[in-house]
Every structure is written in structure tokens, then in C-alpha cells.
Design a protein around this motif. Structure first.
Motif, PDB file in Angstrom:
ATOM      1  N   VAL A  38       0.854  -1.194   0.000  1.00 25.22           N
ATOM      2  CA  VAL A  38       0.000   0.000   0.000  1.00 25.22           C
ATOM      3  C   VAL A  38       0.888   1.242   0.000  1.00 25.22           C
ATOM      4  O   VAL A  38       0.691   2.171  -0.801  1.00 25.22           O
ATOM      5  N   ALA A  39       1.890   1.243   0.887  1.00 26.63           N
ATOM      6  CA  ALA A  39       2.796   2.388   0.988  1.00 26.63           C
ATOM      7  C   ALA A  39       3.500   2.635  -0.338  1.00 26.63           C
ATOM      8  O   ALA A  39       3.681   3.783  -0.768  1.00 26.63           O
ATOM      9  N   GLN A  40       3.879   1.543  -1.009  1.00 27.21           N
ATOM     10  CA  GLN A  40       4.582   1.635  -2.291  1.00 27.21           C
ATOM     11  C   GLN A  40       3.661   2.225  -3.367  1.00 27.21           C
ATOM     12  O   GLN A  40       4.063   3.120  -4.117  1.00 27.21           O
ATOM     13  N   VAL A  41       2.424   1.736  -3.424  1.00 27.72           N
ATOM     14  CA  VAL A  41       1.462   2.229  -4.410  1.00 27.72           C
ATOM     15  C   VAL A  41       1.170   3.719  -4.164  1.00 27.72           C
ATOM     16  O   VAL A  41       1.167   4.531  -5.090  1.00 27.72           O
ATOM     17  N   MET A  42       0.970   4.068  -2.893  1.00 24.16           N
ATOM     18  CA  MET A  42       0.676   5.461  -2.548  1.00 24.16           C
ATOM     19  C   MET A  42       1.862   6.364  -2.906  1.00 24.16           C
ATOM     20  O   MET A  42       1.688   7.464  -3.426  1.00 24.16           O
ATOM     21  N   GLY A  43       3.069   5.880  -2.589  1.00 26.05           N
ATOM     22  CA  GLY A  43       4.274   6.668  -2.885  1.00 26.05           C
ATOM     23  C   GLY A  43       4.409   6.928  -4.374  1.00 26.05           C
ATOM     24  O   GLY A  43       4.711   8.054  -4.804  1.00 26.05           O
ATOM     25  N   THR A  44       4.158   5.893  -5.165  1.00 27.55           N
ATOM     26  CA  THR A  44       4.257   6.036  -6.618  1.00 27.55           C
ATOM     27  C   THR A  44       3.202   7.008  -7.127  1.00 27.55           C
ATOM     28  O   THR A  44       3.474   7.837  -8.004  1.00 27.55           O
ATOM     29  N   LEU A  45       2.012   6.913  -6.548  1.00 21.93           N
ATOM     30  CA  LEU A  45       0.927   7.807  -6.945  1.00 21.93           C
ATOM     31  C   LEU A  45       1.317   9.262  -6.671  1.00 21.93           C
ATOM     32  O   LEU A  45       1.145  10.148  -7.502  1.00 21.93           O
ATOM     33  N   ARG A  46       1.849   9.492  -5.478  1.00 25.59           N
ATOM     34  CA  ARG A  46       2.276  10.838  -5.078  1.00 25.59           C
ATOM     35  C   ARG A  46       3.350  11.377  -6.037  1.00 25.59           C
ATOM     36  O   ARG A  46       3.263  12.491  -6.528  1.00 25.59           O
ATOM     37  N   GLU A  47       4.360  10.548  -6.312  1.00 24.72           N
ATOM     38  CA  GLU A  47       5.467  10.984  -7.176  1.00 24.72           C
ATOM     39  C   GLU A  47       4.975  11.274  -8.589  1.00 24.72           C
ATOM     40  O   GLU A  47       5.363  12.268  -9.202  1.00 24.72           O
ATOM     41  N   THR A  48       4.133  10.362  -9.095  1.00 20.27           N
ATOM     42  CA  THR A  48       3.643  10.521 -10.464  1.00 20.27           C
ATOM     43  C   THR A  48       2.771  11.766 -10.576  1.00 20.27           C
ATOM     44  O   THR A  48       2.872  12.526 -11.542  1.00 20.27           O
ATOM     45  N   ALA A  49       1.925  11.976  -9.576  1.00 23.76           N
ATOM     46  CA  ALA A  49       1.053  13.152  -9.593  1.00 23.76           C
ATOM     47  C   ALA A  49       1.895  14.420  -9.595  1.00 23.76           C
ATOM     48  O   ALA A  49       1.621  15.369 -10.334  1.00 23.76           O
ATOM     49  N   ALA A  50       2.960  14.419  -8.770  1.00 21.49           N
ATOM     50  CA  ALA A  50       3.811  15.607  -8.674  1.00 21.49           C
ATOM     51  C   ALA A  50       4.560  15.850  -9.977  1.00 21.49           C
ATOM     52  O   ALA A  50       4.607  16.978 -10.479  1.00 21.49           O
TER      53      ALA A  50
END
Ligand code: ATP
Length: 240
Positions: A175-187
Motif C-alpha cells: 500500500v505504501a509503495q502504491v501510494m508513494g508512486t501515486l504521489r510521485e507521479t502526480a507531482a
């Protein structure tokens, strides 16, 4: 450069034949913002995402993208307007390989060499998918499947991405990995994200803002930090 879309949801009322499930819901997403859509089971999160994706009939109210009403846009044209939905239960085709899943999703957006570049772009975001490129969808782990579902949405280069419970069924580390990727990609892409989640802590850890639904009504709309620290609100509506 990339710029996320602005989504304006105004007085949205939606039902399934009988009583409304959403009652005059209003909130907005500013370009590049991650907004967590929170609330207990049955609060109406999925229904709201389905309304944005035009998969349910809107009884009244409007949804506007960059100021343009989406009311007359057909579901199949929505992706071309830049809105992508990652549904609960995922969108991966089990019989196709990871590579085929990505190409299929990119079909209408990219052709020829551009399609190869787009697929490689997704592998750069999700290294674990690159290693599984020849595996069938049904052979993937839950986390890999979620990443592929995300990859299938991202490859269409949306300006607004709506996700229904990406954490569902995943181990905390994943979950943490998916969320982190989402955050980075969004940014990095300036992507605007609407993130419906039961996993409040994870969602608020990457969100700028949160909107809390209860029985189809907005009961809070505040910064992620404010919501995370609001004990009363957490107890009353978020179950912890
Ligand atoms: P969950 O996390 O359980 O999916 P949710 O916040 O996403 O909850 P919704 O799935 O939007 O909530 O459901 C909101 C309400 O609408 C619930 O009372 C549900 O029973 C009802 N509902 C959802 N889908 C339908 C449908 N197809 N027909 C009739 N009622 C429905």
C-alpha cells in the motif's frame, strides 16, 4: 509541461432509482491536487466516482472539467477529455500479458513508436512491472495488479485520475509503495487525483486535502493535516 485538470463538482445528486445516494454534493479539485475521498462503507464514494466517470445517471447537479460541463460527454469519450478511472476490482485483463495490457490501454492514444515509448514510460515508473512484462495478468500479485491497473490509466496521459480503493487487499508495505508512486507521479506530471479510500491513514499521508462523505453528504472538506488531527471527526465518520 503537464498540468492537472480542475474538477468542479456542484450540487450533485445521484440515486439508483429510488432514494438518492448522494445528496447535493459539492467540492472541487484544483489542478495538481490530490484529494482523498473518505467515509465509511456505503457513504457514497464509489457512486461519486461512477458519476465522474459517467457510469451512473446524474439526477441533478454538474461536474465540470476546466470549466466545461461534462454533462453531455459520453463515457467512451471521457478518456479523450483526460479523465481516467481506476475502478475497484481493477481493470487488468487476466489472459493478456502485462505488456499486452499496457498496449491495449494505449491503443487509441499512441501509435507506432510513440506507443513503445509510452509503454516504456510506464515501466520506468513501475520497475516491478517491467520484470513481469511477459507474465499473464492473472499471474500477478495483488500489488502488481494494482500497479498495472494504475499503469493502464496513466498510459492514456490523463489530467484527472480517479481511483477507487487502490489499497484494497494489499499488504501494508505494498500500500505504501502504491501510494508513494501515486504521489510521485502526480507531482511529476501535475496530475490531479481523486482518491477514494477506506484506508484513511494511507490516503491522508499523500493527499493535500480530504473530503469526508457520510450517508451521501459532505461532512468535512479540509486539509489532510486538519483531518488527520480531528479526533471527533475520525471517531464519528472514519472509524478510528
Ligand atoms: P463501499 O466502500 O462499500 O463501496 P461507498 O462509500 O463506495 O462504499 P457506494 O458503493 O457508493 O458507497 O454506495 C452508496 C450507497 O448506494 C449504498 O447504500 C449502496 O447500497 C447503494 N448502492 C450502490 N450501488 C448500488 C446499485 N447499483 N443499486 C442500488 N443501490 C446501490
Amino acid at each position: 509541461g503537464f498540468r492537472g485538470g480542475a474538477l468542479d463538482i456542484r450540487d450533485l445528486t445521484v440515486g439508483y432509482g429510488g432514494e438518492p445516494v448522494l445528496h447535493s454534493v459539492s467540492f472541487d479539485l484544483r489542478p495538481g491536487e490530490i484529494v482523498a475521498l473518505l467515509g465509511a462503507n456505503g457513504a457514497g464514494k464509489t457512486t461519486l466516482l461512477r458519476a465522474v466517470a459517467r457510469l451512473v445517471r446524474v439526477a441533478s447537479g454538474t461536474i465540470a472539467l476546466d470549466g466545461a460541463d461534462l454533462g453531455q460527454v459520453r463515457t467512451e469519450d471521457l478518456a479523450r477529455r483526460g479523465v481516467a478511472l481506476v475502478p475497484d476490482g481493477r481493470s487488468v485483463v487476466g489472459e493478456l500479458t502485462v505488456d499486452e495490457n499496457l498496449r491495449l490501454a494505449a491503443l487509441w492514444r499512441h501509435r507506432g513508436a510513440a506507443r513503445e515509448r509510452a509503454v516504456n514510460g510506464i515501466y520506468e515508473i513501475f520497475g516491478s512491472l517491467a520484470r513481469r512484462r511477459s507474465s499473464a495478468g492473472h499471474q500477478l500479485s495483488g500489488g502488481e495488479r494494482q500497479m498495472l491497473a494504475l499503469g493502464r490509466a496513466l498510459i492514456t496521459e490523463p489530467t484527472v485520475l480517479a481511483l477507487d480503493e487502490p489499497s484494497l487487499g494489499l499488504a501494508p508495505l505494498i500500500v505504501a509503495q502504491v501510494m508513494g508512486t501515486l504521489r510521485e507521479t502526480a507531482a511529476s506530471r501535475g496530475l490531479t487525483v481523486l482518491l477514494a479510500e477506506q484506508n484513511v491513514t494511507s490516503a491522508l499521508s499523500i493527499a493535500d486535502r480530504g473530503v469526508v462523505l457520510n450517508l451521501g453528504r459532505v461532512v468535512a472538506d479540509a486539509s489532510a493535516a486538519t483531518l488527520a488531527n480531528d479526533t471527533h471527526l475520525r471517531h464519528a465518520y472514519l472509524g478510528f
